[in-house]
Enzyme design. Structure first.
Site, short mmCIF file in Angstrom:
data_model
loop_
_atom_site.label_atom_id
_atom_site.label_comp_id
_atom_site.label_asym_id
_atom_site.label_seq_id
_atom_site.Cartn_x
_atom_site.Cartn_y
_atom_site.Cartn_z
N ASN A 160 3.66 4.16 -2.48
CA ASN A 160 3.34 5.10 -3.17
C ASN A 160 3.13 4.49 -4.78
O ASN A 160 1.69 5.07 -4.98
CB ASN A 160 4.78 5.41 -3.70
CG ASN A 160 5.25 5.98 -2.90
OD1 ASN A 160 4.73 6.86 -1.75
ND2 ASN A 160 6.43 6.07 -2.88
N ILE A 161 2.99 3.98 -5.26
CA ILE A 161 2.13 3.18 -6.68
C ILE A 161 1.64 2.39 -6.37
O ILE A 161 0.03 2.49 -7.05
CB ILE A 161 3.75 2.17 -7.45
CG1 ILE A 161 2.72 2.06 -9.19
CG2 ILE A 161 3.20 0.99 -7.17
CD1 ILE A 161 3.54 3.97 -9.38
N ALA B 282 0.96 -1.36 0.33
CA ALA B 282 0.14 -0.11 -0.09
C ALA B 282 0.66 1.56 0.10
O ALA B 282 0.87 2.13 0.68
CB ALA B 282 -1.33 0.02 1.20
N LYS C 177 10.53 0.78 -21.67
CA LYS C 177 10.10 1.79 -20.23
C LYS C 177 11.40 1.49 -19.61
O LYS C 177 11.64 3.04 -18.95
CB LYS C 177 8.86 0.55 -19.54
CG LYS C 177 7.77 2.04 -18.47
CD LYS C 177 9.13 1.14 -17.46
CE LYS C 177 8.47 2.62 -16.25
NZ LYS C 177 8.08 1.76 -14.88
#
Ligand SMILES: NC(=O)c1ccc[n+]([C@@H]2O[C@H](COP(=O)([O-])OP(=O)(O)OC[C@H]3O[C@@H](n4cnc5c(N)ncnc54)[C@H](O)[C@@H]3O)[C@@H](O)[C@H]2O)c1
Ligand SMILES: O=P(O)(O)OC[C@@H](O)[C@@H](O)[C@H](O)[C@H](O)CO
Length: 398
Positions: free
Chosen positions: A15-16, A13, A221
């Site tokens: 940042n992302i 749970a 990416k």
């Protein structure tokens, strides 16, 4: 207005997790059950009925409000979590690639407890980490004999399906006084391999780009966003810059970032058939994104875990080793690798301390083999040995 009825269990749970994955799951109608090991965070989540996801950028600020979530401590409430996974539609995670092996046992138990007849669709598992094949890695741990009994493997596909993903959105460390609110950039990209889900139904999560072949997306990416970001962070750290934005104000660091991205571009264009113009445009967009003045992204966050970042399939050694084999230039990537080897003994970063011990206790040849996973037969090998030797010599002089 969110649609109701579906449930996702999300591990991590942070940042992302709160800022991107849970936000998209919520907006697609899922109840989100967070699983984490941080007791204070779990308590705050369970005591806070909503939080805000705040997007910042040159276009202004916008907000999403997230509701309909709960949190479970995966260390202390394993049985509850098994039951949540047994009845979930989707499991996602953003815990860090090195943590996947720790979350696998409870996911395996939850999957094993699911029905494998037509009454229950297989669980859809998507790891959202910065790593090539992170869901495959997680699946490997879940299917390991220590977690799933070998007799249950033949029917495992009836209970769970696994899809790799590439997830892109810059979410800096948050202000400790912000509660659960998350401030992040506006841009996002979440690309998932659809092929493992095609015969059982693709989960409806708004915002995901479902593709048949993920390899070009994840490599592009990792070898552009993360290569550029980390190049700025490590050069910045070594020049005492506080944030990535600060680092990019330095013309020499900007030249290093452009140089590293040009070298990775050469490889990506040759390998994946991406057009040179498209990759240059992508690269310029990334430089703008990582230089977002509205994000306070500390160089220590972006440089965290240097041993992971120096490993074989990662953002520097990955493209550099392959480019070297193809006789392409790698000078800027090697500069960034050198700056990464100099990221030692950083407060709060265990890997940077481990790196320092490895550098003190090993020959340059052993460091290259152990840390970068590169063999003496590979073209990049002597150049990496040179880099490590230089960093070691400088440390001895200090
Ligand atoms: N922050 C970004 O910009 C960003 C963007 C794309 C991808 N990612 C990837 O997402 C992952 C997480 O990054 P982050 O920035 O959100 O990190 P973070 O540190 O903010 O969050 C990680 C969370 O995982 C939890 N965790 C640790 N061990 C756990 C365990 N055993 N079980 C359950 N939870 C556990 C932590 O308590 C923490 O809340 C990484 O792989 C990162 O590369 C991050
Ligand atoms: O999360 P890491 O440690 O792999 O890399 C640090 C940052 O580069 C990363 O979190 C970016 O912010 C993110 O990958 C952007 O999509």
């Amino acid at each position: 207005m969110a649609k109701m009825g579906k449930k996702a269990v999300h591990f991590g749970a942070g940042n992302i997790g709160r800022g991107f994955v849970a936000c998209f799951l919520h907006n697609s109608g899922y109840e989100v059950v967070f699983a984490d090991v941080n007791g204070d965070l779990i308590d705050t989540i369970n005591a806070t009925p909503s939080y805000r996801v705040i997007e910042v950028g040159s276009e202004g600020t916008s907000e999403n409000t997230i509701t309909n979530y709960r949190a479970i401590n995966s260390r202390t409430h394993e049985d509850d979590l098994v039951d949540e996974i047994r009845t979930a539609d989707v499991v996602t995670c953003s815990v860090g690639p090195n943590i996947l092996k720790f979350i696998a046992p409870v996911i395996a138990k939850g999957i094993d407890a699911r029905a494998d007849g037509p009454e229950q669709t297989p669980l859809h598992v998507i790891a959202c980490e910065n790593a090539i094949g992170a869901t495959d890695t997680l699946a490997g741990h879940i299917k390991d004999a220590r977690n799933t009994s070998p007799e249950r493997l033949d029917s495992h596909h009836l209970r769970a399906r696994y899809a790799n993903s590439a997830i892109d959105r810059i979410v800096p460390a948050q202000d400790p006084n912000a509660g659960l609110d998350v401030t992040l950039e506006k841009f996002f990209e979440w690309v998932v391999d659809k092929t493992p889900f095609e015969d059982v139904g693709i989960p409806s999560i708004d915002g995901i780009n479902w593709v048949d072949n993920l390899a070009p997306y994840i490599e592009r990416k990792l070898y552009t966003v993360n290569t550029g970001h980390a190049t700025a962070a490590y050069h910045g750290y070594n020049r005492r810059k506080r944030t990535v934005f600060d680092a990019l104000q330095d013309k020499q660091i900007m030249a290093e970032v452009r140089g590293a991205l040009t070298e990775s571009k050469n490889l990506l264009v040759a390998k994946h058939g991406i057009s040179e113009d498209a990759q240059i445009a992508y690269m310029n967009k990334i430089i703008k994104r990582i230089g977002n003045p509205h994000l306070e992204d500390a160089v220590e966050r972006v440089g965290r875990a240097p041993l992971r970042k120096l490993s074989r399939k990662e953002r520097f050694v990955g493209p550099a080793a392959e480019a070297a084999e193809n006789n392409m230039p790698i000078d800027y990537l090697l500069d960034a690798i050198e700056m990464t080897f100099r990221f030692q003994d950083v407060e709060g970063d265990d890997e940077s301390k481990e790196l320092s011990a490895i550098m003190s206790d090993n020959t340059p040849e052993d460091v290259v083999a152990k840390v970068c996973g590169i063999q003496a037969t590979e073209k990049i090998y002597p150049r990496l040995v040179e880099v490590v030797k230089r960093v070691q010599d400088d440390s001895r002089e200090d």
